[in-house]
Write a protein that holds these residues in place. Structure first.
Motif, PDB file in Angstrom:
ATOM      1  N   LEU A  47       9.423   8.117  17.651  1.00 33.09           N
ATOM      2  CA  LEU A  47       9.264   6.872  16.687  1.00 33.09           C
ATOM      3  C   LEU A  47      10.143   7.226  15.374  1.00 33.09           C
ATOM      4  N   SER A  48      10.263   6.301  14.823  1.00 34.73           N
ATOM      5  CA  SER A  48      10.961   6.255  13.588  1.00 34.73           C
ATOM      6  C   SER A  48      10.287   7.118  12.641  1.00 34.73           C
ATOM      7  N   THR A  49      10.808   7.495  11.512  1.00 33.22           N
ATOM      8  CA  THR A  49      10.023   8.395  10.525  1.00 33.22           C
ATOM      9  C   THR A  49       8.996   7.491   9.633  1.00 33.22           C
ATOM     10  N   GLY A  50       9.760   6.009   9.366  1.00 33.32           N
ATOM     11  CA  GLY A  50       8.878   4.950   8.936  1.00 33.32           C
ATOM     12  C   GLY A  50       7.569   4.760   9.801  1.00 33.32           C
TER      13      GLY A  50
ATOM     14  N   LEU B 133      -6.991  27.324   8.603  1.00 35.67           N
ATOM     15  CA  LEU B 133      -7.541  26.778   9.619  1.00 35.67           C
ATOM     16  C   LEU B 133      -6.822  25.996  10.540  1.00 35.67           C
ATOM     17  N   VAL B 134      -5.962  25.249  10.043  1.00 32.70           N
ATOM     18  CA  VAL B 134      -5.025  24.380  10.786  1.00 32.70           C
ATOM     19  C   VAL B 134      -4.168  25.292  11.654  1.00 32.70           C
ATOM     20  N   GLY B 135      -3.285  25.943  10.840  1.00 31.33           N
ATOM     21  CA  GLY B 135      -2.438  26.582  11.732  1.00 31.33           C
ATOM     22  C   GLY B 135      -1.057  26.131  11.684  1.00 31.33           C
ATOM     23  N   GLU B 136      -0.511  25.459  12.695  1.00 33.35           N
ATOM     24  CA  GLU B 136       0.745  24.817  12.991  1.00 33.35           C
ATOM     25  C   GLU B 136       0.959  23.518  12.370  1.00 33.35           C
ATOM     26  N   TRP B 137       1.585  23.089  11.598  1.00 35.53           N
ATOM     27  CA  TRP B 137       2.150  22.047  10.761  1.00 35.53           C
ATOM     28  C   TRP B 137       3.230  21.352  11.209  1.00 35.53           C
ATOM     29  N   LEU B 138       3.374  20.061  11.228  1.00 36.44           N
ATOM     30  CA  LEU B 138       4.630  19.261  11.436  1.00 36.44           C
ATOM     31  C   LEU B 138       4.982  18.403  10.361  1.00 36.44           C
ATOM     32  N   THR B 139       6.467  18.404  10.029  1.00 40.91           N
ATOM     33  CA  THR B 139       6.699  17.361   9.018  1.00 40.91           C
ATOM     34  C   THR B 139       6.688  16.036   9.533  1.00 40.91           C
ATOM     35  N   LEU B 140       6.871  14.939   8.844  1.00 37.90           N
ATOM     36  CA  LEU B 140       6.907  13.738   9.111  1.00 37.90           C
ATOM     37  C   LEU B 140       8.127  13.470  10.315  1.00 37.90           C
TER      38      LEU B 140
ATOM     39  N   LYS C  53       5.166   7.385   9.167  1.00 39.77           N
ATOM     40  CA  LYS C  53       4.449   7.363   8.037  1.00 39.77           C
ATOM     41  C   LYS C  53       3.493   6.184   7.791  1.00 39.77           C
ATOM     42  N   GLN C  54       3.676   5.208   8.726  1.00 43.91           N
ATOM     43  CA  GLN C  54       2.549   4.152   8.860  1.00 43.91           C
ATOM     44  C   GLN C  54       1.274   4.706   9.646  1.00 43.91           C
ATOM     45  N   LEU C  55       1.747   5.531  10.408  1.00 46.77           N
ATOM     46  CA  LEU C  55       0.327   6.250  11.297  1.00 46.77           C
ATOM     47  C   LEU C  55      -0.533   6.793  10.246  1.00 46.77           C
ATOM     48  N   LEU C  56       0.174   7.346   9.084  1.00 48.95           N
ATOM     49  CA  LEU C  56      -0.669   8.089   8.152  1.00 48.95           C
ATOM     50  C   LEU C  56      -1.284   6.957   7.273  1.00 48.95           C
ATOM     51  N   LYS C  57      -0.638   5.934   6.884  1.00 46.09           N
ATOM     52  CA  LYS C  57      -1.240   4.971   6.223  1.00 46.09           C
ATOM     53  C   LYS C  57      -2.304   4.145   6.774  1.00 46.09           C
ATOM     54  N   ASP C  58      -2.273   4.063   8.224  1.00 48.23           N
ATOM     55  CA  ASP C  58      -3.306   3.338   8.933  1.00 48.23           C
ATOM     56  C   ASP C  58      -4.471   4.436   9.124  1.00 48.23           C
ATOM     57  N   HIS C  59      -4.327   5.494   8.877  1.00 46.90           N
ATOM     58  CA  HIS C  59      -5.403   6.758   9.152  1.00 46.90           C
ATOM     59  C   HIS C  59      -5.480   7.017  10.538  1.00 46.90           C
TER      60      HIS C  59
ATOM     61  N   MET D 114       0.855  -1.105  -0.028  1.00 45.39           N
ATOM     62  CA  MET D 114      -0.014   0.045  -0.017  1.00 45.39           C
ATOM     63  C   MET D 114       0.769   1.045   0.093  1.00 45.39           C
ATOM     64  N   THR D 115       0.517   2.231  -1.044  1.00 41.69           N
ATOM     65  CA  THR D 115       1.412   3.488  -1.134  1.00 41.69           C
ATOM     66  C   THR D 115       0.704   4.416  -0.384  1.00 41.69           C
ATOM     67  N   LEU D 116       1.564   5.403   0.073  1.00 42.30           N
ATOM     68  CA  LEU D 116       1.110   6.495   1.065  1.00 42.30           C
ATOM     69  C   LEU D 116       0.527   7.352   0.056  1.00 42.30           C
ATOM     70  N   SER D 117      -0.886   7.814  -0.017  1.00 43.29           N
ATOM     71  CA  SER D 117      -1.392   8.803  -0.890  1.00 43.29           C
ATOM     72  C   SER D 117      -1.796   9.929  -0.073  1.00 43.29           C
TER      73      SER D 117
END
Length: 124
Positions: free
Chosen positions: A31-34, A15-22, A37-43, A1-4
């Motif tokens: 956590l590791s960056t990987g 609206l969001v304001g402050e953002w963080l990179t992975l 990224k899995q937290l994004l894939k898993d929603h 599964m690729t990250l979309s």
């Protein structure tokens, strides 16, 4: 599964304001960056592209070294209701006088059950 990862519109971005990179998310969650990224894939988190860069996550989704309690379940309900990632972010960060504040403010304040109930009502 690729990250979309969706590209965000200017209004929702503001609206969001402050953002963080992975990388920043990974550091805050220890956590590791990987794994971040899995937290994004898993929603468990939502990330979007801003200014053509890599995925970024709202800083409000992280507190005390963890994902805010109740957020992953609320995201699942919103996605099941047919919301895409940008629409879910817009809903979470739009002020609602009946809460008061935005849904994400209410989740951060421990009122995630109420927010999830409102999100479930969106599907009907």
């Amino acid at each position: 599964m690729t990250l979309s990862v969706a590209q965000i519109d200017r209004e929702t971005d503001q609206l969001v304001g402050e953002w963080l990179t992975l990388t920043e998310v990974a550091a805050r969650l220890n956590l590791s960056t990987g794994r971040a990224k899995q937290l994004l894939k898993d929603h468990k988190l939502i990330g979007v592209r801003r200014d053509g860069g890599g995925p970024q996550v709202p800083a409000a989704f992280i507190a005390g070294g963890d994902v805010v309690k109740g957020l992953p379940g609320t995201l699942t309900v919103l996605l099941d209701a047919g919301y895409d990632d940008v629409e879910a972010l817009r809903w979470l960060f739009t002020p609602d006088d009946t809460l008061p504040g935005s849904p994400v403010d209410a989740i951060r304040a421990g009122r995630h059950t109420e927010v999830k109930r409102r999100a479930q009502a969106l599907a009907f």
